[in-house]
Design an enzyme around this catalytic site. Structure first.
Site, PDB file in Angstrom:
ATOM      1  N   GLY A 118      47.398  40.100  44.766  1.00  0.00           N
ATOM      2  CA  GLY A 118      47.905  40.093  46.128  1.00  0.00           C
ATOM      3  C   GLY A 118      49.267  39.434  46.260  1.00  0.00           C
ATOM      4  O   GLY A 118      49.638  38.991  47.335  1.00  0.00           O
ATOM      5  N   GLU A 125      45.971  46.590  40.102  1.00  0.00           N
ATOM      6  CA  GLU A 125      44.753  45.772  40.106  1.00  0.00           C
ATOM      7  C   GLU A 125      43.663  46.463  40.904  1.00  0.00           C
ATOM      8  O   GLU A 125      43.931  47.428  41.627  1.00  0.00           O
ATOM      9  CB  GLU A 125      45.024  44.367  40.662  1.00  0.00           C
ATOM     10  CG  GLU A 125      45.628  44.332  42.044  1.00  0.00           C
ATOM     11  CD  GLU A 125      46.141  42.930  42.427  1.00  0.00           C
ATOM     12  OE1 GLU A 125      45.518  42.309  43.291  1.00  0.00           O
ATOM     13  OE2 GLU A 125      47.150  42.467  41.857  1.00  0.00           O
ATOM     14  N   ARG A 133      36.231  44.445  47.089  1.00  0.00           N
ATOM     15  CA  ARG A 133      35.776  44.176  48.459  1.00  0.00           C
ATOM     16  C   ARG A 133      36.064  45.377  49.347  1.00  0.00           C
ATOM     17  O   ARG A 133      36.780  46.293  48.955  1.00  0.00           O
ATOM     18  CB  ARG A 133      36.534  42.975  49.031  1.00  0.00           C
ATOM     19  CG  ARG A 133      38.032  43.209  49.077  1.00  0.00           C
ATOM     20  CD  ARG A 133      38.793  42.214  49.918  1.00  0.00           C
ATOM     21  NE  ARG A 133      40.175  42.627  50.114  1.00  0.00           N
ATOM     22  CZ  ARG A 133      41.166  42.418  49.269  1.00  0.00           C
ATOM     23  NH1 ARG A 133      40.948  41.806  48.124  1.00  0.00           N
ATOM     24  NH2 ARG A 133      42.388  42.843  49.542  1.00  0.00           N
TER      25      ARG A 133
END
Ligand code: MV4
Length: 450
Positions: free
Chosen positions: A164, A291, A295
Protein backbone atom coordinates in the site's frame (compact mmCIF):
# COMPACT_ATOMS: atom_id res chain seq x y z
CA UNK A 1 -24.84 -21.62 7.15
CA UNK A 2 -24.04 -20.00 10.50
CA UNK A 3 -26.81 -17.94 12.12
CA UNK A 4 -25.00 -15.13 13.93
CA UNK A 5 -22.22 -12.92 12.55
CA UNK A 6 -19.99 -10.55 14.51
CA UNK A 7 -18.74 -7.60 12.46
CA UNK A 8 -15.30 -6.52 13.67
CA UNK A 9 -15.26 -3.12 12.01
CA UNK A 10 -16.97 0.27 12.02
CA UNK A 11 -18.49 2.92 9.76
CA UNK A 12 -19.79 2.30 6.27
CA UNK A 13 -18.33 -1.18 5.84
CA UNK A 14 -19.70 -2.48 9.15
CA UNK A 15 -23.09 -1.09 8.16
CA UNK A 16 -22.94 -2.61 4.68
CA UNK A 17 -21.90 -6.05 5.94
CA UNK A 18 -24.77 -5.86 8.45
CA UNK A 19 -27.31 -5.01 5.74
CA UNK A 20 -26.17 -7.93 3.56
CA UNK A 21 -26.04 -10.41 6.46
CA UNK A 22 -29.49 -9.51 7.80
CA UNK A 23 -30.80 -9.73 4.24
CA UNK A 24 -29.62 -13.35 4.27
CA UNK A 25 -31.52 -14.04 7.49
CA UNK A 26 -28.49 -13.82 9.81
CA UNK A 27 -28.38 -12.06 13.17
CA UNK A 28 -25.64 -9.45 13.43
CA UNK A 29 -23.47 -8.34 16.34
CA UNK A 30 -21.77 -4.95 16.15
CA UNK A 31 -18.73 -4.15 18.25
CA UNK A 32 -17.96 -0.49 18.89
CA UNK A 33 -15.64 1.91 20.66
CA UNK A 34 -16.78 4.75 22.92
CA UNK A 35 -16.40 7.16 19.98
CA UNK A 36 -18.90 5.24 17.82
CA UNK A 37 -21.81 4.38 20.15
CA UNK A 38 -24.28 6.57 18.22
CA UNK A 39 -23.40 5.52 14.68
CA UNK A 40 -25.85 3.71 12.37
CA UNK A 41 -23.79 0.48 12.22
CA UNK A 42 -24.33 0.09 15.98
CA UNK A 43 -28.01 1.09 16.04
CA UNK A 44 -28.93 -1.18 13.13
CA UNK A 45 -27.28 -4.34 14.49
CA UNK A 46 -29.33 -6.97 16.35
CA UNK A 47 -26.89 -6.74 19.26
CA UNK A 48 -24.00 -4.41 20.05
CA UNK A 49 -21.06 -4.85 22.40
CA UNK A 50 -18.74 -2.08 23.59
CA UNK A 51 -15.15 -3.24 23.16
CA UNK A 52 -13.15 -0.30 24.48
CA UNK A 53 -12.18 3.35 24.33
CA UNK A 54 -11.73 5.34 21.11
CA UNK A 55 -8.12 4.51 20.14
CA UNK A 56 -8.19 1.64 17.62
CA UNK A 57 -5.47 -0.28 19.46
CA UNK A 58 -7.81 -0.49 22.48
CA UNK A 59 -10.97 -1.33 20.51
CA UNK A 60 -11.04 -2.37 16.83
CA UNK A 61 -7.57 -3.92 17.13
CA UNK A 62 -8.27 -5.48 20.53
CA UNK A 63 -8.38 -9.19 19.65
CA UNK A 64 -9.20 -10.34 23.19
CA UNK A 65 -12.18 -7.98 23.52
CA UNK A 66 -13.54 -8.95 20.10
CA UNK A 67 -13.26 -12.70 20.77
CA UNK A 68 -14.91 -12.16 24.16
CA UNK A 69 -17.79 -10.28 22.47
CA UNK A 70 -18.25 -13.24 20.11
CA UNK A 71 -18.29 -15.66 23.04
CA UNK A 72 -20.78 -13.57 25.02
CA UNK A 73 -23.22 -13.20 22.14
CA UNK A 74 -22.82 -16.68 20.69
CA UNK A 75 -21.66 -15.38 17.31
CA UNK A 76 -20.32 -18.21 15.13
CA UNK A 77 -18.41 -16.16 12.55
CA UNK A 78 -16.44 -12.88 12.37
CA UNK A 79 -16.28 -10.58 9.34
CA UNK A 80 -13.25 -8.27 9.71
CA UNK A 81 -14.18 -5.78 6.94
CA UNK A 82 -11.12 -3.94 5.61
CA UNK A 83 -8.24 -2.36 7.53
CA UNK A 84 -8.00 -3.12 11.27
CA UNK A 85 -7.62 -6.93 11.73
CA UNK A 86 -8.64 -7.93 8.21
CA UNK A 87 -5.18 -8.94 6.96
CA UNK A 88 -3.84 -10.16 10.28
CA UNK A 89 -3.07 -13.87 9.94
CA UNK A 90 -2.70 -14.26 13.72
CA UNK A 91 -6.21 -12.91 14.23
CA UNK A 92 -7.58 -15.33 11.61
CA UNK A 93 -5.80 -18.15 13.43
CA UNK A 94 -7.07 -16.94 16.83
CA UNK A 95 -10.64 -17.07 15.46
CA UNK A 96 -10.11 -20.65 14.27
CA UNK A 97 -8.59 -21.59 17.65
CA UNK A 98 -11.69 -20.18 19.39
CA UNK A 99 -13.94 -22.28 17.13
CA UNK A 100 -15.08 -19.25 15.11
CA UNK A 101 -15.28 -18.89 11.33
CA UNK A 102 -13.06 -16.06 10.05
CA UNK A 103 -14.70 -14.57 6.95
CA UNK A 104 -11.59 -14.35 4.81
CA UNK A 105 -8.80 -16.46 3.33
CA UNK A 106 -7.11 -19.32 5.18
CA UNK A 107 -4.35 -18.08 7.55
CA UNK A 108 -1.81 -20.09 5.49
CA UNK A 109 -2.65 -18.09 2.34
CA UNK A 110 -2.34 -14.84 4.30
CA UNK A 111 1.10 -15.94 5.49
CA UNK A 112 2.24 -16.67 1.91
CA UNK A 113 1.41 -13.16 0.67
CA UNK A 114 2.55 -11.14 3.65
CA UNK A 115 6.19 -10.82 2.57
CA UNK A 116 5.96 -8.94 -0.76
CA UNK A 117 9.31 -10.21 -2.04
CA UNK A 118 8.31 -13.82 -1.29
CA UNK A 119 4.91 -13.19 -2.91
CA UNK A 120 6.66 -11.93 -6.08
CA UNK A 121 8.82 -15.04 -6.22
CA UNK A 122 5.85 -17.35 -5.65
CA UNK A 123 3.63 -15.84 -8.39
CA UNK A 124 6.53 -15.42 -10.81
CA UNK A 125 7.21 -19.17 -10.53
CA UNK A 126 3.52 -19.66 -11.44
CA UNK A 127 4.07 -17.74 -14.69
CA UNK A 128 2.63 -14.39 -13.56
CA UNK A 129 4.38 -11.31 -15.01
CA UNK A 130 6.01 -9.35 -12.17
CA UNK A 131 7.83 -6.00 -12.33
CA UNK A 132 11.47 -6.70 -13.29
CA UNK A 133 13.29 -6.78 -9.97
CA UNK A 134 15.33 -8.70 -7.43
CA UNK A 135 14.56 -12.39 -6.82
CA UNK A 136 14.76 -11.91 -3.07
CA UNK A 137 15.39 -9.26 -0.43
CA UNK A 138 18.71 -7.49 -0.97
CA UNK A 139 20.83 -7.90 2.21
CA UNK A 140 23.17 -4.93 1.72
CA UNK A 141 23.87 -1.81 -0.38
CA UNK A 142 26.31 -3.70 -2.63
CA UNK A 143 23.64 -6.25 -3.63
CA UNK A 144 21.11 -3.45 -4.11
CA UNK A 145 23.58 -1.69 -6.45
CA UNK A 146 24.23 -4.91 -8.37
CA UNK A 147 20.49 -5.58 -8.80
CA UNK A 148 19.83 -1.98 -9.88
CA UNK A 149 22.62 -2.24 -12.45
CA UNK A 150 20.99 -5.36 -13.89
CA UNK A 151 17.44 -3.88 -13.86
CA UNK A 152 18.40 -0.38 -15.01
CA UNK A 153 17.75 2.96 -13.27
CA UNK A 154 15.50 4.42 -11.93
CA UNK A 155 14.64 1.69 -9.41
CA UNK A 156 12.22 1.55 -6.52
CA UNK A 157 13.40 0.13 -3.20
CA UNK A 158 10.44 -1.42 -1.38
CA UNK A 159 10.00 -2.83 2.13
CA UNK A 160 9.21 -6.57 1.94
CA UNK A 161 6.81 -6.19 4.88
CA UNK A 162 5.28 -3.05 3.35
CA UNK A 163 2.43 -2.72 0.91
CA UNK A 164 0.00 0.00 0.00
CA UNK A 165 2.88 2.37 -0.65
CA UNK A 166 4.42 2.30 2.83
CA UNK A 167 8.22 2.10 2.86
CA UNK A 168 9.14 2.78 -0.78
CA UNK A 169 11.84 5.09 -2.13
CA UNK A 170 13.20 5.81 -5.64
CA UNK A 171 16.90 5.61 -6.49
CA UNK A 172 17.63 7.44 -9.76
CA UNK A 173 21.33 6.66 -9.97
CA UNK A 174 24.02 4.57 -8.19
CA UNK A 175 25.02 7.75 -6.30
CA UNK A 176 21.58 7.84 -4.65
CA UNK A 177 21.45 4.15 -3.72
CA UNK A 178 23.30 4.19 -0.41
CA UNK A 179 21.02 6.90 1.04
CA UNK A 180 17.82 5.36 -0.39
CA UNK A 181 18.73 1.86 0.80
CA UNK A 182 19.42 3.12 4.37
CA UNK A 183 16.26 5.21 4.43
CA UNK A 184 14.12 2.33 3.22
CA UNK A 185 15.56 -0.29 5.61
CA UNK A 186 15.33 2.17 8.56
CA UNK A 187 11.70 2.95 7.77
CA UNK A 188 10.82 -0.71 7.28
CA UNK A 189 12.44 -1.52 10.63
CA UNK A 190 10.54 1.32 12.35
CA UNK A 191 7.16 0.57 10.73
CA UNK A 192 7.19 -3.24 10.64
CA UNK A 193 10.07 -4.35 12.85
CA UNK A 194 11.63 -6.02 9.78
CA UNK A 195 14.25 -4.33 7.64
CA UNK A 196 14.13 -6.53 4.51
CA UNK A 197 13.86 -4.57 1.24
CA UNK A 198 13.80 -5.54 -2.44
CA UNK A 199 14.38 -3.67 -5.68
CA UNK A 200 12.10 -3.15 -8.71
CA UNK A 201 12.26 -1.18 -11.93
CA UNK A 202 10.52 2.13 -11.23
CA UNK A 203 7.60 3.06 -13.49
CA UNK A 204 7.27 6.83 -13.34
CA UNK A 205 3.54 7.10 -14.18
CA UNK A 206 1.78 3.73 -14.15
CA UNK A 207 -1.93 3.03 -13.97
CA UNK A 208 -3.19 1.01 -11.02
CA UNK A 209 -5.38 -1.89 -12.18
CA UNK A 210 -6.66 -4.56 -9.83
CA UNK A 211 -8.59 -7.78 -10.34
CA UNK A 212 -11.31 -9.06 -8.01
CA UNK A 213 -11.04 -12.73 -7.05
CA UNK A 214 -13.63 -15.07 -5.55
CA UNK A 215 -12.70 -18.62 -4.57
CA UNK A 216 -14.45 -21.25 -2.49
CA UNK A 217 -12.96 -23.82 -0.13
CA UNK A 218 -13.42 -26.60 -2.69
CA UNK A 219 -10.89 -25.39 -5.26
CA UNK A 220 -13.22 -23.35 -7.51
CA UNK A 221 -11.74 -19.90 -8.10
CA UNK A 222 -12.76 -17.17 -10.57
CA UNK A 223 -11.93 -13.56 -11.33
CA UNK A 224 -14.62 -10.88 -11.34
CA UNK A 225 -12.99 -8.49 -13.84
CA UNK A 226 -10.92 -5.41 -13.08
CA UNK A 227 -11.15 -2.04 -11.38
CA UNK A 228 -9.03 1.01 -12.09
CA UNK A 229 -7.83 2.93 -9.03
CA UNK A 230 -5.26 5.32 -10.49
CA UNK A 231 -6.81 8.47 -9.00
CA UNK A 232 -5.16 8.62 -5.60
CA UNK A 233 -3.30 10.99 -3.35
CA UNK A 234 -0.49 9.84 -1.07
CA UNK A 235 -1.61 6.21 -1.48
CA UNK A 236 -5.18 7.07 -0.47
CA UNK A 237 -7.50 6.15 -3.32
CA UNK A 238 -9.95 8.93 -4.22
CA UNK A 239 -11.94 7.69 -7.24
CA UNK A 240 -12.22 4.11 -8.50
CA UNK A 241 -14.04 2.70 -11.48
CA UNK A 242 -15.06 -0.42 -13.36
CA UNK A 243 -14.34 -1.25 -16.07
CA UNK A 244 -10.95 0.38 -16.66
CA UNK A 245 -11.06 2.56 -19.78
CA UNK A 246 -8.15 0.40 -20.99
CA UNK A 247 -10.51 -2.56 -21.36
CA UNK A 248 -13.97 -0.99 -21.75
CA UNK A 249 -15.94 -1.70 -24.95
CA UNK A 250 -13.74 -4.68 -25.80
CA UNK A 251 -10.50 -2.69 -26.04
CA UNK A 252 -7.16 -4.50 -25.62
CA UNK A 253 -8.70 -7.99 -25.43
CA UNK A 254 -5.35 -9.84 -25.42
CA UNK A 255 -4.02 -7.73 -22.55
CA UNK A 256 -7.28 -8.18 -20.62
CA UNK A 257 -6.98 -11.95 -21.00
CA UNK A 258 -3.35 -11.82 -19.86
CA UNK A 259 -4.39 -9.75 -16.81
CA UNK A 260 -7.21 -12.07 -15.74
CA UNK A 261 -5.19 -15.24 -16.34
CA UNK A 262 -2.35 -13.77 -14.27
CA UNK A 263 -4.72 -12.78 -11.43
CA UNK A 264 -6.23 -16.27 -11.22
CA UNK A 265 -2.78 -17.91 -11.39
CA UNK A 266 -1.51 -15.62 -8.60
CA UNK A 267 -4.48 -16.34 -6.33
CA UNK A 268 -4.11 -20.08 -6.93
CA UNK A 269 -0.37 -19.89 -6.17
CA UNK A 270 -1.23 -18.44 -2.73
CA UNK A 271 -3.83 -21.14 -2.08
CA UNK A 272 -6.39 -18.37 -1.88
CA UNK A 273 -10.05 -18.71 -0.92
CA UNK A 274 -12.81 -16.13 -0.28
CA UNK A 275 -12.73 -12.59 -1.76
CA UNK A 276 -9.37 -11.03 -2.57
CA UNK A 277 -7.73 -8.59 -4.93
CA UNK A 278 -4.66 -8.96 -7.12
CA UNK A 279 -2.97 -5.60 -7.77
CA UNK A 280 -1.13 -4.77 -10.99
CA UNK A 281 0.65 -1.83 -12.49
CA UNK A 282 0.01 -1.01 -16.14
CA UNK A 283 2.73 0.74 -18.09
CA UNK A 284 3.42 0.95 -21.83
CA UNK A 285 1.03 -1.78 -22.88
CA UNK A 286 2.00 -4.33 -20.22
CA UNK A 287 0.64 -5.39 -16.83
CA UNK A 288 2.82 -6.41 -13.89
CA UNK A 289 1.80 -8.03 -10.59
CA UNK A 290 2.71 -5.97 -7.52
CA UNK A 291 0.87 -7.53 -4.58
CA UNK A 292 -2.25 -9.37 -3.47
CA UNK A 293 -4.63 -8.05 -0.80
CA UNK A 294 -6.25 -10.61 1.48
CA UNK A 295 -9.45 -8.68 2.14
CA UNK A 296 -12.61 -7.20 0.75
CA UNK A 297 -11.59 -3.82 -0.65
CA UNK A 298 -13.20 -0.43 -0.03
CA UNK A 299 -13.94 -0.17 -3.75
CA UNK A 300 -15.70 -3.56 -4.12
CA UNK A 301 -19.08 -1.89 -4.93
CA UNK A 302 -17.98 -0.89 -8.45
CA UNK A 303 -17.44 -4.59 -9.14
CA UNK A 304 -20.78 -5.54 -7.57
CA UNK A 305 -22.65 -2.99 -9.66
CA UNK A 306 -21.01 -3.89 -12.97
CA UNK A 307 -21.14 -7.68 -12.57
CA UNK A 308 -24.33 -8.10 -10.51
CA UNK A 309 -22.40 -10.21 -7.98
CA UNK A 310 -23.07 -9.87 -4.26
CA UNK A 311 -19.46 -10.02 -3.05
CA UNK A 312 -20.21 -9.82 0.68
CA UNK A 313 -22.96 -12.42 0.34
CA UNK A 314 -20.49 -14.74 -1.39
CA UNK A 315 -17.88 -14.07 1.28
CA UNK A 316 -20.32 -15.28 3.94
CA UNK A 317 -21.48 -18.34 2.00
CA UNK A 318 -17.91 -19.31 1.08
CA UNK A 319 -16.78 -18.90 4.72
CA UNK A 320 -19.63 -21.22 5.75
CA UNK A 321 -18.19 -23.84 3.39
CA UNK A 322 -20.73 -23.47 0.58
CA UNK A 323 -19.72 -23.90 -3.02
CA UNK A 324 -19.29 -20.88 -5.30
CA UNK A 325 -21.93 -21.67 -7.92
CA UNK A 326 -20.90 -18.78 -10.21
CA UNK A 327 -18.74 -19.95 -13.12
CA UNK A 328 -16.19 -17.83 -14.99
CA UNK A 329 -18.55 -17.73 -17.98
CA UNK A 330 -21.29 -16.25 -15.75
CA UNK A 331 -19.16 -13.17 -15.01
CA UNK A 332 -20.11 -10.52 -17.56
CA UNK A 333 -19.67 -6.76 -17.52
CA UNK A 334 -22.69 -4.59 -17.68
CA UNK A 335 -22.37 -0.81 -17.76
CA UNK A 336 -19.91 1.35 -15.87
CA UNK A 337 -19.54 2.41 -12.25
CA UNK A 338 -17.58 5.16 -10.49
CA UNK A 339 -16.90 5.36 -6.77
CA UNK A 340 -16.11 8.61 -4.97
CA UNK A 341 -14.66 8.35 -1.50
CA UNK A 342 -16.15 11.16 0.58
CA UNK A 343 -13.57 12.28 3.12
CA UNK A 344 -14.05 14.67 6.04
CA UNK A 345 -11.24 16.93 4.88
CA UNK A 346 -10.48 20.31 3.39
CA UNK A 347 -10.89 19.96 -0.42
CA UNK A 348 -7.89 22.18 -1.20
CA UNK A 349 -5.43 21.77 1.68
CA UNK A 350 -6.45 18.16 2.57
CA UNK A 351 -6.39 18.79 6.36
CA UNK A 352 -8.76 16.52 8.33
CA UNK A 353 -12.08 18.18 9.18
CA UNK A 354 -13.84 16.31 12.01
CA UNK A 355 -17.02 17.73 13.55
CA UNK A 356 -20.81 17.40 13.75
CA UNK A 357 -22.83 16.50 10.64
CA UNK A 358 -25.38 19.27 11.06
CA UNK A 359 -26.80 18.58 7.61
CA UNK A 360 -26.33 15.33 5.70
CA UNK A 361 -28.57 15.08 2.65
CA UNK A 362 -27.29 12.51 0.16
CA UNK A 363 -28.26 12.71 -3.49
CA UNK A 364 -30.84 10.41 -5.04
CA UNK A 365 -31.44 9.48 -8.65
CA UNK A 366 -31.10 6.72 -11.20
CA UNK A 367 -27.85 4.80 -10.71
CA UNK A 368 -26.92 6.47 -7.42
CA UNK A 369 -25.89 4.35 -4.39
CA UNK A 370 -24.56 5.73 -1.13
CA UNK A 371 -22.69 3.61 1.41
CA UNK A 372 -22.46 5.96 4.40
CA UNK A 373 -21.09 5.33 7.87
CA UNK A 374 -22.76 8.39 9.32
CA UNK A 375 -26.08 10.20 9.19
CA UNK A 376 -27.34 13.67 10.02
CA UNK A 377 -26.72 14.40 13.71
CA UNK A 378 -23.69 12.09 14.01
CA UNK A 379 -20.25 13.47 14.77
CA UNK A 380 -17.10 12.64 12.81
CA UNK A 381 -14.30 12.15 15.36
CA UNK A 382 -10.56 12.37 14.62
CA UNK A 383 -9.85 8.81 15.84
CA UNK A 384 -10.22 6.88 12.58
CA UNK A 385 -9.93 7.10 8.81
CA UNK A 386 -11.58 10.31 7.52
CA UNK A 387 -13.75 8.46 4.95
CA UNK A 388 -17.38 9.04 5.93
CA UNK A 389 -19.18 7.65 2.87
CA UNK A 390 -18.80 6.27 -0.62
CA UNK A 391 -20.90 7.61 -3.47
CA UNK A 392 -21.19 4.99 -6.19
CA UNK A 393 -22.74 5.94 -9.52
CA UNK A 394 -23.57 3.66 -12.42
CA UNK A 395 -24.53 4.22 -16.02
CA UNK A 396 -24.94 2.22 -19.18
CA UNK A 397 -21.75 3.91 -20.32
CA UNK A 398 -18.91 5.70 -18.52
CA UNK A 399 -20.10 8.97 -20.05
CA UNK A 400 -23.55 8.47 -18.53
CA UNK A 401 -22.06 7.56 -15.15
CA UNK A 402 -19.98 10.75 -15.29
CA UNK A 403 -23.03 12.92 -16.10
CA UNK A 404 -24.99 11.37 -13.24
CA UNK A 405 -21.98 11.82 -10.93
CA UNK A 406 -21.80 15.55 -11.65
CA UNK A 407 -25.49 15.91 -10.74
CA UNK A 408 -25.17 13.73 -7.64
CA UNK A 409 -22.06 15.52 -6.34
CA UNK A 410 -23.66 18.93 -6.97
CA UNK A 411 -26.75 18.05 -4.92
CA UNK A 412 -24.95 16.26 -2.04
CA UNK A 413 -25.46 18.61 0.94
CA UNK A 414 -23.19 18.28 3.95
CA UNK A 415 -22.88 21.02 6.58
CA UNK A 416 -20.83 21.13 9.77
CA UNK A 417 -17.64 19.66 8.33
CA UNK A 418 -15.60 20.21 5.19
CA UNK A 419 -15.53 17.42 2.62
CA UNK A 420 -13.66 16.62 -0.57
CA UNK A 421 -16.85 16.82 -2.69
CA UNK A 422 -15.48 19.95 -4.47
CA UNK A 423 -12.36 17.94 -5.40
CA UNK A 424 -14.56 15.17 -6.84
CA UNK A 425 -16.42 17.73 -8.94
CA UNK A 426 -13.13 19.06 -10.30
CA UNK A 427 -12.08 15.49 -11.15
CA UNK A 428 -15.27 14.45 -12.98
CA UNK A 429 -15.33 17.71 -14.92
CA UNK A 430 -11.66 17.43 -15.91
CA UNK A 431 -11.11 16.84 -19.65
CA UNK A 432 -8.32 14.27 -19.11
CA UNK A 433 -10.48 12.33 -16.64
CA UNK A 434 -13.39 12.35 -19.07
CA UNK A 435 -11.06 11.10 -21.81
CA UNK A 436 -9.90 8.29 -19.52
CA UNK A 437 -6.32 9.55 -19.47
CA UNK A 438 -5.41 8.39 -15.97
CA UNK A 439 -2.26 7.53 -14.09
CA UNK A 440 -1.22 7.42 -10.44
CA UNK A 441 0.10 11.01 -10.67
CA UNK A 442 -3.15 12.41 -12.09
CA UNK A 443 -3.91 14.66 -9.09
CA UNK A 444 -0.46 16.26 -9.26
CA UNK A 445 -1.37 17.72 -12.67
CA UNK A 446 -5.17 17.83 -12.88
CA UNK A 447 -8.34 18.90 -11.05
CA UNK A 448 -6.58 21.87 -9.46
CA UNK A 449 -8.71 24.50 -7.69
CA UNK A 450 -9.37 27.65 -9.77
C1 MV4 B 1 5.37 0.90 -7.92
C2 MV4 B 1 5.30 2.11 -8.65
C3 MV4 B 1 6.17 2.28 -9.71
N1 MV4 B 1 7.06 1.32 -10.01
N2 MV4 B 1 6.26 -0.03 -8.27
C4 MV4 B 1 2.32 2.08 -4.46
C5 MV4 B 1 1.40 1.23 -3.69
C6 MV4 B 1 2.01 -0.12 -3.74
N3 MV4 B 1 1.01 -1.14 -3.72
C7 MV4 B 1 2.81 -0.13 -5.00
N4 MV4 B 1 2.94 1.24 -5.40
C8 MV4 B 1 3.68 1.57 -6.49
N5 MV4 B 1 4.58 0.65 -6.89
C9 MV4 B 1 7.09 0.19 -9.29
N6 MV4 B 1 7.98 -0.75 -9.59
C10 MV4 B 1 4.36 3.05 -8.28
C11 MV4 B 1 3.55 2.80 -7.18
C12 MV4 B 1 2.61 3.84 -6.86
C13 MV4 B 1 1.25 3.60 -6.87
C14 MV4 B 1 0.71 2.37 -7.18
C15 MV4 B 1 -0.64 2.16 -7.19
C16 MV4 B 1 -1.48 3.22 -6.87
C17 MV4 B 1 -0.98 4.42 -6.56
C18 MV4 B 1 0.39 4.65 -6.55
C19 MV4 B 1 0.87 5.89 -6.25
C20 MV4 B 1 2.22 6.12 -6.26
C21 MV4 B 1 3.09 5.09 -6.54
Amino acid sequence: MFQKLLIANRGEIARRIGVVARGMGLKTVAVYSDADAELPFVKEADEAVRIGPAPAKDSYLNTAAILEAARQTGAQAIHPGYGFLSENGEFAQACADAGLIFVGPPPEAMARMKDKSQARRLVSAAGVPVVPGSEDVVPDVASALAEAERIGYPVLVKAASGGGGIGMAVARSPAEMEKVYRQCTDRAKAAFGKEGVYVERYFPAPRHIEVQILGDQHGHLIHCLERECSIQRRHQKVVEEAPSVLFADGRNPELAQKLFTAAVAAAKAFGYANAGTVEFLYSDGEVYFIEMNARLQVEHPVTELTTGLDLIGWQLRIAAGERLTVTQEDVKRRGAALEFRIYAEDPVKFFPSPGPLKVFQPPTGEGVRLDAGYGEGNTVTPHYDPMIAKLIVTGETRAQAIERSVAALQTFRIEGIKTNIPLHLRIVQDAAFQAGELDTHFLEHHAKPA
